[in-house]
Design a protein around this motif. Structure first.
Motif, PDB file in Angstrom:
ATOM      1  N   CYS A 237       0.811  -1.228   0.000  1.00  0.00           N
ATOM      2  CA  CYS A 237       0.000   0.000   0.000  1.00  0.00           C
ATOM      3  C   CYS A 237       0.839   1.271   0.000  1.00  0.00           C
ATOM      4  CB  CYS A 237      -0.991   0.024   1.160  1.00  0.00           C
ATOM      5  SG  CYS A 237      -2.255  -1.252   1.062  1.00  0.00           S
ATOM      6  N   GLY A 238       1.967   1.255  -0.686  1.00  0.00           N
ATOM      7  CA  GLY A 238       2.609   2.514  -1.003  1.00  0.00           C
ATOM      8  C   GLY A 238       1.663   3.338  -1.867  1.00  0.00           C
ATOM      9  N   TRP A 239       1.808   4.666  -1.849  1.00  0.00           N
ATOM     10  CA  TRP A 239       0.813   5.492  -2.528  1.00  0.00           C
ATOM     11  C   TRP A 239       0.789   5.248  -4.031  1.00  0.00           C
ATOM     12  CZ3 TRP A 239      -3.573   7.276  -1.516  1.00  0.00           C
ATOM     13  CH2 TRP A 239      -4.180   8.282  -2.274  1.00  0.00           C
ATOM     14  N   ASN A 240       1.948   5.092  -4.673  1.00  0.00           N
ATOM     15  CA  ASN A 240       1.956   4.831  -6.109  1.00  0.00           C
ATOM     16  C   ASN A 240       1.210   3.545  -6.440  1.00  0.00           C
ATOM     17  OD1 ASN A 240       3.365   7.136  -6.804  1.00  0.00           O
ATOM     18  ND2 ASN A 240       5.359   6.136  -6.813  1.00  0.00           N
ATOM     19  N   SER A 241       1.494   2.483  -5.701  1.00  0.00           N
ATOM     20  CA  SER A 241       0.817   1.207  -5.943  1.00  0.00           C
ATOM     21  C   SER A 241      -0.679   1.314  -5.667  1.00  0.00           C
ATOM     22  CB  SER A 241       1.433   0.108  -5.071  1.00  0.00           C
ATOM     23  OG  SER A 241       2.736  -0.211  -5.503  1.00  0.00           O
ATOM     24  N   THR A 242      -1.040   2.057  -4.625  1.00  0.00           N
ATOM     25  CA  THR A 242      -2.453   2.221  -4.289  1.00  0.00           C
ATOM     26  C   THR A 242      -3.197   2.938  -5.407  1.00  0.00           C
ATOM     27  OG1 THR A 242      -1.943   2.293  -1.924  1.00  0.00           O
ATOM     28  CG2 THR A 242      -4.064   3.204  -2.599  1.00  0.00           C
ATOM     29  N   VAL A 243      -2.626   4.030  -5.877  1.00  0.00           N
ATOM     30  CA  VAL A 243      -3.262   4.793  -6.950  1.00  0.00           C
ATOM     31  C   VAL A 243      -3.358   3.954  -8.231  1.00  0.00           C
ATOM     32  CG1 VAL A 243      -2.946   6.769  -8.489  1.00  0.00           C
ATOM     33  CG2 VAL A 243      -2.687   7.061  -6.030  1.00  0.00           C
ATOM     34  N   GLU A 244      -2.310   3.202  -8.540  1.00  0.00           N
ATOM     35  CA  GLU A 244      -2.325   2.368  -9.735  1.00  0.00           C
ATOM     36  C   GLU A 244      -3.402   1.288  -9.629  1.00  0.00           C
ATOM     37  OE1 GLU A 244       1.654   0.931 -10.083  1.00  0.00           O
ATOM     38  OE2 GLU A 244       2.466   2.860 -10.732  1.00  0.00           O
ATOM     39  N   GLY A 245      -3.541   0.688  -8.432  1.00  0.00           N
ATOM     40  CA  GLY A 245      -4.570  -0.321  -8.249  1.00  0.00           C
ATOM     41  C   GLY A 245      -5.969   0.237  -8.412  1.00  0.00           C
ATOM     42  N   VAL A 246      -6.209   1.425  -7.852  1.00  0.00           N
ATOM     43  CA  VAL A 246      -7.508   2.079  -7.997  1.00  0.00           C
ATOM     44  C   VAL A 246      -7.783   2.387  -9.464  1.00  0.00           C
ATOM     45  CG1 VAL A 246      -8.841   4.157  -7.452  1.00  0.00           C
ATOM     46  CG2 VAL A 246      -7.497   3.043  -5.671  1.00  0.00           C
ATOM     47  N   LEU A 247      -6.799   2.916 -10.155  1.00  0.00           N
ATOM     48  CA  LEU A 247      -6.971   3.308 -11.550  1.00  0.00           C
ATOM     49  C   LEU A 247      -7.340   2.120 -12.430  1.00  0.00           C
ATOM     50  CD1 LEU A 247      -6.692   5.781 -13.482  1.00  0.00           C
ATOM     51  CD2 LEU A 247      -4.348   5.028 -13.888  1.00  0.00           C
ATOM     52  N   HIS A 248      -6.873   0.934 -12.055  1.00  0.00           N
ATOM     53  CA  HIS A 248      -7.137  -0.243 -12.881  1.00  0.00           C
ATOM     54  C   HIS A 248      -8.241  -1.133 -12.317  1.00  0.00           C
ATOM     55  CE1 HIS A 248      -3.938   0.743 -15.609  1.00  0.00           C
ATOM     56  NE2 HIS A 248      -3.066   0.822 -14.625  1.00  0.00           N
ATOM     57  N   GLY A 249      -8.893  -0.693 -11.241  1.00  0.00           N
ATOM     58  CA  GLY A 249     -10.096  -1.372 -10.774  1.00  0.00           C
ATOM     59  C   GLY A 249      -9.889  -2.705 -10.097  1.00  0.00           C
ATOM     60  N   SER A 251      -9.172  -5.046  -6.591  1.00  0.00           N
ATOM     61  CA  SER A 251      -9.337  -5.015  -5.145  1.00  0.00           C
ATOM     62  C   SER A 251      -7.995  -5.314  -4.479  1.00  0.00           C
ATOM     63  CB  SER A 251     -10.397  -6.028  -4.706  1.00  0.00           C
ATOM     64  OG  SER A 251     -10.093  -7.325  -5.200  1.00  0.00           O
ATOM     65  N   PHE A 252      -7.888  -4.983  -3.194  1.00  0.00           N
ATOM     66  CA  PHE A 252      -6.616  -5.056  -2.475  1.00  0.00           C
ATOM     67  C   PHE A 252      -6.679  -6.010  -1.286  1.00  0.00           C
ATOM     68  CE2 PHE A 252      -6.277  -0.944  -4.502  1.00  0.00           C
ATOM     69  CZ  PHE A 252      -4.936  -0.729  -4.720  1.00  0.00           C
ATOM     70  N   LEU A 253      -5.587  -6.727  -1.079  1.00  0.00           N
ATOM     71  CA  LEU A 253      -5.278  -7.314   0.220  1.00  0.00           C
ATOM     72  C   LEU A 253      -4.107  -6.502   0.761  1.00  0.00           C
ATOM     73  CD1 LEU A 253      -5.605 -11.191  -0.187  1.00  0.00           C
ATOM     74  CD2 LEU A 253      -6.997  -9.665   1.208  1.00  0.00           C
ATOM     75  N   CYS A 254      -4.352  -5.790   1.859  1.00  0.00           N
ATOM     76  CA  CYS A 254      -3.413  -4.781   2.342  1.00  0.00           C
ATOM     77  C   CYS A 254      -2.438  -5.355   3.355  1.00  0.00           C
ATOM     78  CB  CYS A 254      -4.183  -3.627   2.970  1.00  0.00           C
ATOM     79  SG  CYS A 254      -5.333  -2.819   1.847  1.00  0.00           S
ATOM     80  N   TRP A 255      -1.158  -5.098   3.113  1.00  0.00           N
ATOM     81  CA  TRP A 255      -0.075  -5.568   3.974  1.00  0.00           C
ATOM     82  C   TRP A 255       0.897  -4.424   4.214  1.00  0.00           C
ATOM     83  CZ3 TRP A 255       1.648 -11.261   3.346  1.00  0.00           C
ATOM     84  CH2 TRP A 255       2.560 -11.613   4.358  1.00  0.00           C
ATOM     85  N   PRO A 256       0.488  -3.363   4.914  1.00  0.00           N
ATOM     86  CA  PRO A 256       1.374  -2.219   5.126  1.00  0.00           C
ATOM     87  C   PRO A 256       2.549  -2.570   6.019  1.00  0.00           C
ATOM     88  CG  PRO A 256      -0.593  -1.987   6.455  1.00  0.00           C
ATOM     89  CD  PRO A 256      -0.808  -3.189   5.583  1.00  0.00           C
ATOM     90  N   TYR A 257       3.631  -1.847   5.797  1.00  0.00           N
ATOM     91  CA  TYR A 257       4.873  -2.103   6.518  1.00  0.00           C
ATOM     92  C   TYR A 257       5.271  -0.921   7.391  1.00  0.00           C
ATOM     93  CZ  TYR A 257       9.867  -3.271   7.072  1.00  0.00           C
ATOM     94  OH  TYR A 257      11.117  -3.528   7.581  1.00  0.00           O
ATOM     95  N   ASN A 270     -11.433   1.459   4.760  1.00  0.00           N
ATOM     96  CA  ASN A 270     -12.430   2.200   5.536  1.00  0.00           C
ATOM     97  C   ASN A 270     -13.170   3.273   4.757  1.00  0.00           C
ATOM     98  OD1 ASN A 270     -11.588   0.765   7.865  1.00  0.00           O
ATOM     99  ND2 ASN A 270      -9.929   2.224   8.188  1.00  0.00           N
ATOM    100  N   VAL A 271     -12.595   3.745   3.650  1.00  0.00           N
ATOM    101  CA  VAL A 271     -13.224   4.835   2.901  1.00  0.00           C
ATOM    102  C   VAL A 271     -13.755   4.338   1.555  1.00  0.00           C
ATOM    103  CG1 VAL A 271     -12.893   7.133   1.899  1.00  0.00           C
ATOM    104  CG2 VAL A 271     -11.769   6.536   4.054  1.00  0.00           C
ATOM    105  N   TRP A 272     -12.874   3.781   0.743  1.00  0.00           N
ATOM    106  CA  TRP A 272     -13.308   3.336  -0.579  1.00  0.00           C
ATOM    107  C   TRP A 272     -13.979   1.965  -0.557  1.00  0.00           C
ATOM    108  CZ3 TRP A 272      -7.628   4.385  -2.274  1.00  0.00           C
ATOM    109  CH2 TRP A 272      -7.405   5.773  -2.311  1.00  0.00           C
ATOM    110  N   GLY A 273     -13.651   1.156   0.422  1.00  0.00           N
ATOM    111  CA  GLY A 273     -14.257  -0.172   0.526  1.00  0.00           C
ATOM    112  C   GLY A 273     -13.850  -1.109  -0.583  1.00  0.00           C
ATOM    113  N   THR A 274     -12.580  -1.042  -0.992  1.00  0.00           N
ATOM    114  CA  THR A 274     -12.125  -1.843  -2.129  1.00  0.00           C
ATOM    115  C   THR A 274     -11.121  -2.923  -1.729  1.00  0.00           C
ATOM    116  OG1 THR A 274     -10.407  -0.182  -2.592  1.00  0.00           O
ATOM    117  CG2 THR A 274     -12.497   0.026  -3.774  1.00  0.00           C
TER     118      THR A 274
END
Length: 339
Positions: A237-249, A251-257, A270-274
């Protein structure tokens, strides 16, 4: 780089700064003195208050980026992080505009706190050539994806900043195998750290999952995320990866470091629900059972898939002609033309 703003201002040059993280994190940065004043943390970065910081997205006090950058065993580093933010904040108003890789639709509440923000995102590099890294891309991954059913593949990539110890690496590999889903996993050289880092036999694992998964050293991420075979993205969930994932539709399994990754996870969950959060067990490890369980849950959740598709349309709409970010790009061009 706050010194650059100061030098440019002294030289009489107009200044535009570029934020590489979300508008929410930039707003959190500018509100750090208020958090200290309110007793959420002290000037050394020690967390004093518990519970959520009620910004959008909400995060725990321990997940403030400049706190999570340093472990509890490195108090001096944590203090330096906080003091550096407080010092460099003084230079931020010198920028006429702050260009952000986001859009009004993705972060309306955070952008409302930043009167000089100019959201131009999502910003994406051309997919015709690699950008921003030094490892060769393995284009065989695209051929492999072409052979997979639509919406079936789990894409796992921690890009350039994620490191797993040997135990965690073993659990993740077992979890992917147990999921029964086809997966594409990007594993960089020297992929494990800490004790036992050389004990994992990657070649043996590749043979074990042959026919189910493909392991590559690097992949053309935007082309992978845009491929119809990809169903979800296991990401730090770095911001670049997050934005790229959203742009391409996807869903995420989040593993922040660390750093801003927890804030970005909060947006996703919590906000986008994706997407969904991968949770650590009592050992501090994301177990193979957790990986298997969350993959099955996420890929079987039609509502998450629908929301991801909706946010894709929102993100794409902002950069089309007539979209909010396209309009802001024209504003930036106008500013650059001014004498």
């Amino acid at each position: 780089m706050s010194w650059a703003l100061e030098v440019a201002t002294k030289a009489g040059a107009r200044v535009a700064s570029f934020s590489t993280y979300s508008a929410a994190v930039f707003a959190l940065r500018m509100n750090l003195p208020k958090l200290i004043e309110d007793g959420v943390l002290d000037e050394s970065g020690n967390v004093k208050g518990q519970g959520k910081i009620q910004m959008v997205p909400p995060i725990d006090a321990s997940e403030i980026p400049w706190v999570s950058l340093a472990s509890t065993s490195a108090p001096e580093r944590r203090r330096n992080n906080i003091q550096n933010v407080l010092k460099t904040n003084m230079s931020m108003p010198l920028a006429e505009v702050v260009i952000c890789n986001t859009s009004m639709e993705l972060e309306p509440d955070a952008l409302a706190l930043l009167p000089n923000a100019l959201p131009l995102g999502p910003l994406v590099a051309p997919t015709s050539r690699p950008a921003g890294h030094f490892l060769p891309e393995d284009l065989a991954s695209l051929t492999w994806l072409d052979a997979q059913p639509a919406g079936s593949v789990v894409y796992v990539a921690f890009r350039s900043s994620g490191f797993l110890d040997a135990t965690q690496f073993q659990e993740l590999s077992d979890g992917l195998a147990l999921s029964g889903r086809p997966f594409l996993w990007v594993v960089r050289p020297k992929f494990t750290t800490g004790p036992g880092q050389d004990r994992f036999d990657l070649n043996a694992f590749k043979r074990r999952v042959e026919g189910q998964g493909l392991v590559v050293g690097w992949a053309p991420q935007q082309r992978v995320l845009s491929h119809p075979a990809v169903a979800c993205f296991v990401s730090h969930c770095g911001w670049n990866s997050t934005v790229e994932g959203v742009l391409h539709g996807v869903s995420f399994l989040c593993w922040p470091y660390f750093a801003d990754q927890f804030c970005n996870q909060s947006y996703v969950c919590n906000v986008w629900g994706t997407g969904a959060k991968l949770r650590r067990d009592e050992r501090g490890v994301v177990s193979k059972e957790e990986v298997q369980r969350k993959v099955a849950r996420l890929l079987g959740d039609g509502e998450v898939k629908a929301r991801a598709a909706t946010w894709k349309e929102v993100a794409c709409g902002s950069i089309r002609e007539g979209g909010s970010s396209h309009g802001n790009l024209l504003k930036l061009v106008s500013l650059l033309r001014q004498q």
